[in-house]
Structures are given as structure tokens and as C-alpha cells.
Design a protein around this motif. Sequence first.
Motif, PDB file in Angstrom:
ATOM      1  N   ALA A  58       0.836  -1.216   0.000  1.00 25.66           N
ATOM      2  CA  ALA A  58       0.000   0.000   0.000  1.00 25.66           C
ATOM      3  C   ALA A  58       0.867   1.262   0.000  1.00 25.66           C
ATOM      4  N   VAL A  59       1.976   1.222   0.747  1.00 32.03           N
ATOM      5  CA  VAL A  59       2.900   2.378   0.759  1.00 32.03           C
ATOM      6  C   VAL A  59       3.493   2.560  -0.639  1.00 32.03           C
ATOM      7  N   LEU A  60       3.906   1.430  -1.244  1.00 33.43           N
ATOM      8  CA  LEU A  60       4.522   1.491  -2.574  1.00 33.43           C
ATOM      9  C   LEU A  60       3.537   2.079  -3.589  1.00 33.43           C
ATOM     10  N   LYS A  61       2.278   1.631  -3.512  1.00 36.85           N
ATOM     11  CA  LYS A  61       1.248   2.133  -4.456  1.00 36.85           C
ATOM     12  C   LYS A  61       1.135   3.663  -4.326  1.00 36.85           C
ATOM     13  N   GLU A  62       1.030   4.122  -3.081  1.00 31.93           N
ATOM     14  CA  GLU A  62       0.893   5.575  -2.867  1.00 31.93           C
ATOM     15  C   GLU A  62       2.113   6.324  -3.411  1.00 31.93           C
ATOM     16  N   GLN A  63       3.287   5.786  -3.135  1.00 30.61           N
ATOM     17  CA  GLN A  63       4.525   6.485  -3.524  1.00 30.61           C
ATOM     18  C   GLN A  63       4.765   6.407  -5.035  1.00 30.61           C
ATOM     19  N   GLU A  64       4.362   5.280  -5.648  1.00 33.13           N
ATOM     20  CA  GLU A  64       4.556   5.168  -7.106  1.00 33.13           C
ATOM     21  C   GLU A  64       3.667   6.154  -7.844  1.00 33.13           C
ATOM     22  N   GLU A  65       2.452   6.355  -7.329  1.00 32.75           N
ATOM     23  CA  GLU A  65       1.552   7.333  -7.976  1.00 32.75           C
ATOM     24  C   GLU A  65       2.191   8.718  -7.955  1.00 32.75           C
ATOM     25  N   ILE A  66       2.814   9.049  -6.841  1.00 30.82           N
ATOM     26  CA  ILE A  66       3.476  10.363  -6.739  1.00 30.82           C
ATOM     27  C   ILE A  66       4.678  10.399  -7.684  1.00 30.82           C
ATOM     28  N   ALA A  67       5.468   9.310  -7.675  1.00 29.61           N
ATOM     29  CA  ALA A  67       6.664   9.261  -8.534  1.00 29.61           C
ATOM     30  C   ALA A  67       6.282   9.388 -10.013  1.00 29.61           C
ATOM     31  N   LYS A  68       5.159   8.759 -10.395  1.00 25.19           N
ATOM     32  CA  LYS A  68       4.730   8.801 -11.803  1.00 25.19           C
ATOM     33  C   LYS A  68       4.343  10.215 -12.230  1.00 25.19           C
ATOM     34  N   SER A  69       3.871  11.012 -11.278  1.00 25.30           N
ATOM     35  CA  SER A  69       3.435  12.366 -11.625  1.00 25.30           C
ATOM     36  C   SER A  69       4.629  13.325 -11.798  1.00 25.30           C
ATOM     37  N   LYS A  70       5.840  12.821 -11.606  1.00 21.19           N
ATOM     38  CA  LYS A  70       7.018  13.693 -11.673  1.00 21.19           C
ATOM     39  C   LYS A  70       7.849  13.350 -12.911  1.00 21.19           C
ATOM     40  N   LYS A  88       8.832  14.790   9.950  1.00 23.44           N
ATOM     41  CA  LYS A  88       7.855  14.256   8.995  1.00 23.44           C
ATOM     42  C   LYS A  88       8.428  14.313   7.574  1.00 23.44           C
ATOM     43  N   ILE A  89       9.045  15.453   7.245  1.00 22.37           N
ATOM     44  CA  ILE A  89       9.638  15.600   5.908  1.00 22.37           C
ATOM     45  C   ILE A  89      10.749  14.558   5.708  1.00 22.37           C
ATOM     46  N   GLU A  90      11.666  14.479   6.691  1.00 24.47           N
ATOM     47  CA  GLU A  90      12.802  13.539   6.571  1.00 24.47           C
ATOM     48  C   GLU A  90      12.283  12.116   6.334  1.00 24.47           C
ATOM     49  N   THR A  91      11.256  11.742   7.111  1.00 23.33           N
ATOM     50  CA  THR A  91      10.753  10.367   7.049  1.00 23.33           C
ATOM     51  C   THR A  91      10.060  10.101   5.709  1.00 23.33           C
ATOM     52  N   LEU A  92       9.148  11.000   5.311  1.00 22.20           N
ATOM     53  CA  LEU A  92       8.389  10.757   4.083  1.00 22.20           C
ATOM     54  C   LEU A  92       9.297  10.753   2.855  1.00 22.20           C
ATOM     55  N   VAL A  93      10.254  11.679   2.825  1.00 21.75           N
ATOM     56  CA  VAL A  93      11.161  11.746   1.664  1.00 21.75           C
ATOM     57  C   VAL A  93      12.013  10.474   1.608  1.00 21.75           C
ATOM     58  N   THR A  94      12.536  10.059   2.756  1.00 13.28           N
ATOM     59  CA  THR A  94      13.381   8.844   2.784  1.00 13.28           C
ATOM     60  C   THR A  94      12.577   7.626   2.326  1.00 13.28           C
ATOM     61  N   ILE A  95      11.391   7.463   2.894  1.00 17.48           N
ATOM     62  CA  ILE A  95      10.585   6.278   2.547  1.00 17.48           C
ATOM     63  C   ILE A  95      10.178   6.332   1.072  1.00 17.48           C
ATOM     64  N   HIS A  96       9.891   7.523   0.558  1.00 18.29           N
ATOM     65  CA  HIS A  96       9.528   7.648  -0.860  1.00 18.29           C
ATOM     66  C   HIS A  96      10.624   7.049  -1.748  1.00 18.29           C
ATOM     67  N   TYR A  97      11.858   7.519  -1.541  1.00 24.37           N
ATOM     68  CA  TYR A  97      12.947   7.046  -2.414  1.00 24.37           C
ATOM     69  C   TYR A  97      13.295   5.590  -2.140  1.00 24.37           C
ATOM     70  N   LEU A  98      13.166   5.194  -0.887  1.00 25.92           N
ATOM     71  CA  LEU A  98      13.495   3.813  -0.540  1.00 25.92           C
ATOM     72  C   LEU A  98      12.538   2.827  -1.216  1.00 25.92           C
ATOM     73  N   VAL A  99      11.231   3.044  -1.073  1.00 33.06           N
ATOM     74  CA  VAL A  99      10.298   2.038  -1.622  1.00 33.06           C
ATOM     75  C   VAL A  99      10.220   2.100  -3.144  1.00 33.06           C
ATOM     76  N   THR A 100      10.411   3.293  -3.719  1.00 33.48           N
ATOM     77  CA  THR A 100      10.292   3.363  -5.181  1.00 33.48           C
ATOM     78  C   THR A 100      11.568   2.870  -5.877  1.00 33.48           C
ATOM     79  N   HIS A 101      12.695   2.882  -5.190  1.00 30.92           N
ATOM     80  CA  HIS A 101      13.952   2.471  -5.838  1.00 30.92           C
ATOM     81  C   HIS A 101      14.486   1.114  -5.400  1.00 30.92           C
ATOM     82  N   PHE A 102      14.038   0.642  -4.249  1.00 29.42           N
ATOM     83  CA  PHE A 102      14.648  -0.593  -3.708  1.00 29.42           C
ATOM     84  C   PHE A 102      13.597  -1.545  -3.142  1.00 29.42           C
TER      85      PHE A 102
END
Length: 283
Positions: free
Chosen positions: A116-128, A236-250
Motif C-alpha cells: 500500500a505504501v509502494l502504491k501511494e509512492q509510485e503514484e506520486i513518482a509517476k506524476s514527476k 515528517k519531511i525527513e521520514t516521508l522523503v526517505t521512505i519515498h525514495y526507498l520504496v520506489t527504488h529498492f
Amino acid sequence: MVQYFQQMIDGIWSIPINLPFTRFNRSLKASKEVQKMLKQLISEKRYEFENNLASSRQDLITCLLSIRGENNQELMSENEIIHNVMLIMVAGHDTSSILITFMIRLLANNQNIHAAVLKEQEEIAKSKSSGESLTWEDLGKMKYTWRVAMETLRMFPPVFGGFRQTVKDIEYGGYLIPKGWKIFWVTAKTHMDSNIFQEPEKFDPARFEDTSSLPPYNFVPFGGGARICPGYELAKIETLVTIHYLVTHFTWKLCCTDDSFSRDPTLVPTQGLPIQITPRKSL
Ligand code: HEM
């Protein structure tokens, strides 16, 4: 500085008897070294500030140095600046990294939540477009990921409590606590109270879907009241940004099934957190 800083932190939660070779003694010595280094840094920053050489006024020391009175005199003493910087370093370093560490562990152990986290983060990644940075609006869309972080903070609060002083006599659980006494409030106990959170042992981010039903001071990973953590948004920023790149890349797997942890004084997985990490593109 990192080495001294770590030694200083190691002795923060120790018996305050200053004998040679104790953790407390090492911590005090390390603290002196950190203070010496900061003193040096402050004099460099002061020189830059006074000669208009500062490349950026946004660093903490320069900001504190720029607090000036009518005759341009500094309003904070050097000692106050040193101790404010040390407070931010102590309060802001291990806290966010512990949250991220435990999220990595929990996401590896809960595949549905990871998906579910990956789905949310991939949608954001796709919009960029490629290489485009995340924005404040993107962070606002990471609602599910932040719920996972909140649930992590509930079960594994990096700061397990803090001191308060009673301003009047209070009665709690049949005990009278007189005015002026020190109280230690314990985050972990409140968060694991089944009267507040049903099935507190269950990792369930859905419990934060509607936070309006949560009574005040029942979810307190960042403390509360006038002294609530001022680093909340940054964490909050540090955590969300880290998790975004972590789940979308690894993707990652835990190399150790031991789930235990200790508090010394902050949370540490007993065996560390060895993981096997793989870039997603090569999958
Ligand atoms: C997940 C990350 C974090 C957690 C769980 C956390 C938790 C806390 C807690 C429980 C307190 C005590 C609040 C109280 O007594 O009511 C606190 C205080 C504080 N935090 Fe954080 N914190 C985090 C991140 C940060 C960051 C990133 C910074 C700054 C860079 C920061 C700076 C501070 C400072 C300066 C205080 C002392 C405030 C005061 O005494 O008035 N924290 N934090």
C-alpha cells in the motif's frame, strides 16, 4: 565530531557519578570536545557574518548569531548558542533515524502494508518528470505512508518519556502527587494502553484514519503542550522523503528475524538492522 557526539549520547542516560572510566565520565569529556568544536565553528561563522561573507544565512549558528539588539550587540551568549545547537543535535539526530529504522523493519515484515505504501509512492513518482524533486504538495499526498509512520511511532516511540513538574496537587490512580513534584511521563505505556488503542500489540496503521476520535495527549510521540517537539514537521519531511525514495527504488529483506530491541536510552534493534537491499530496476 560524530565520534564525540556518539560518546556523549551514550552517557546521557547513565548514573551521574563522575568517576574515571564510567560512561558518564566519557560522556562529559566528549561533550567538552563537542563544545570546543562548536566554539571554533561559531567564531568562524561570526567572522563571516560580521564581514558579510556568509554564503547562507540559513544555517542555525548564523541565525542565532544574527539575533542582535539595538546596538547590534549579540543577544545570545556564546554558551547559549553552543547549548542550543547541542540540544537540536541531540533531539533531532537519533529520533528521526530511529523512526525510519523501525519503519524499514515493519515494512519488511508486513507485505500488505508495504504494497500500500509502494502504491501511494509510485503514484506520486509517476506524476514527476525524471529528476524532479518532491514538493510540499507531494508530501501532503503521502497520507497512508504517514499513518504507517504514526503507527510505528505509537509502537516504537523513539523518546520513551519526559519530565514534567506538577503546578498543583493532583490525584492519579489513588495517589496524591503534591505540587512541585517531578513526574516522568512514559510514552510507551500510554501508547500500549488497551483502553486507548484496541489490540495495542497489533501493527495497524488504519487506526489513524480518523484521528479526531483520539482524545488529546493519548498519542504523544512528540510530547505535548508548550514544550511539544518543535522538530515535528522536519521529522515528517525527513521520514516521508526517505521512505519515498526507498520504496520506489529498492526492495529489501531482513537478514535477521530477531524482532527484539533495547532502549539505551533511545530504541536500538538488538541485532542492529542488517538488510539485503536490491535496486528495483534490476529486478
Ligand atoms: C521522529 C522524530 C522525533 C521525535 C519522535 C521527537 C520527539 C520529541 C519529544 C517526545 C520531545 C519532548 C517534548 C515534550 O516534552 O513535550 C522532543 C523535544 C524536542 N525536539 Fe523532537 N522529536 C523528533 C525529531 C526532532 C527533530 C528532527 C528536531 C530538530 C531538528 C527536534 C528537536 C527537538 C527539540 C529542540 C526539543 C526540545 C523542545 C523543548 O524542550 O522546548 N526533534 N522531541
